[in-house]
Design a protein around this motif. Structure first.
Motif, PDB file in Angstrom:
ATOM      1  N   LYS A 120      -8.391  23.167  49.208  1.00  0.00           N
ATOM      2  CA  LYS A 120      -8.354  25.007  50.561  1.00  0.00           C
ATOM      3  C   LYS A 120      -9.609  26.060  50.082  1.00  0.00           C
ATOM      4  CE  LYS A 120      -6.476  24.110  54.611  1.00  0.00           C
ATOM      5  NZ  LYS A 120      -7.111  23.777  55.898  1.00  0.00           N
ATOM      6  N   LEU A 121      -9.898  27.269  50.412  1.00  0.00           N
ATOM      7  CA  LEU A 121     -11.183  28.282  50.203  1.00  0.00           C
ATOM      8  C   LEU A 121     -10.011  29.357  49.241  1.00  0.00           C
ATOM      9  CD1 LEU A 121     -14.333  29.033  52.199  1.00  0.00           C
ATOM     10  CD2 LEU A 121     -14.000  27.330  49.830  1.00  0.00           C
ATOM     11  N   GLN A 133     -12.924  23.756  51.650  1.00  0.00           N
ATOM     12  CA  GLN A 133     -13.996  24.138  50.386  1.00  0.00           C
ATOM     13  C   GLN A 133     -15.097  23.488  51.037  1.00  0.00           C
ATOM     14  OE1 GLN A 133     -13.515  24.026  46.383  1.00  0.00           O
ATOM     15  NE2 GLN A 133     -11.598  24.960  47.062  1.00  0.00           N
ATOM     16  N   ASN A 134     -14.715  21.919  51.670  1.00  0.00           N
ATOM     17  CA  ASN A 134     -16.132  21.618  52.243  1.00  0.00           C
ATOM     18  C   ASN A 134     -15.564  20.892  53.444  1.00  0.00           C
ATOM     19  OD1 ASN A 134     -18.114  19.292  52.584  1.00  0.00           O
ATOM     20  ND2 ASN A 134     -17.837  18.379  50.835  1.00  0.00           N
TER      21      ASN A 134
END
Length: 206
Positions: A120-121, A133-134
């Motif tokens: 997770k971001l 994130q990706n």
């Protein structure tokens, strides 16, 4: 006259029904059964589920397959020579599977938080967001969430352990492994024969 309904005759279907078992009840280990590979099954192979593309499972040495008769997914590790009806949830979360009977909620939550931090971001304030994130990691994140939900639910966890990790489950799943390896050998032989036939036809045409 009433139509007679024949019971299912597929050895694989019977094996899988016994392997699943009723929750909390142990079934005697069935004899390993090899299901014959029919031409129709080869022509209409069932599609693989999304987790077949999981990088987590690939890194752990597990592959995803689908049972031709029941369309249920199953998992096979070539290095371990082991088959299961569910993913290796403990390993997905980075936990030691050998400690499955003594796994604490605290250890599981810590493992899940590590995985969440990995995927997770982070917001500007340091909090983890719900955004990945990706985006290409969606399959792996779904698998992490599946593992967390199963292992954090007492009833679901007990059923998972009964079907995959308990000693009697290991005995029952030998039949699934035997079936899988027989199908792989049959498919490899079929492909080899097809290649030899194609080579012979090419040589004859030259």
């Amino acid at each position: 006259s009433s139509r007679r309904v024949e019971p299912p005759s597929s050895g694989l279907a019977l094996l899988c029904l016994e392997a699943m078992g009723k929750k909390g009840k142990e079934a005697p280990p069935p004899e390993p059964v090899e299901d014959p590979i029919e031409e129709e099954e080869r022509e209409a192979a069932p599609p693989l589920p999304p987790e077949a593309a999981s990088k987590i499972l690939q890194d752990l040495g597990w592959e995803v397959f689908v049972m031709p008769a029941t369309r249920r997914r199953y998992f096979y590790s070539k290095t371990r020579r082991e088959a299961r009806v569910s993913p290796p949830y403990h390993a997905v979360l980075g936990l030691e599977e050998t400690d499955f009977r003594t796994l604490t909620k605290d250890a599981m939550w810590k493992a899940f938080y590590i995985q969440r931090s990995r995927y997770k971001l982070r917001e500007a304030n340091g909090a983890l967001s719900e955004e990945l994130q990706n985006p290409e990691d969606q399959v792996d994140w779904n698998l992490v969430m599946e593992a967390f939900h199963i292992l954090s639910d007492q009833e679901a966890r007990a059923e998972y352990e009964e079907r995959n990790l308990a000693p009697h489950a290991q005995l029952q799943l030998v039949g699934l492994r035997v079936m899988h390896e027989a199908r792989v050998r049959e498919e490899e032989l079929r492909m080899k024969e097809a290649e030899q036939k194609a080579a012979a036809e090419a040589e004859a045409a030259s």
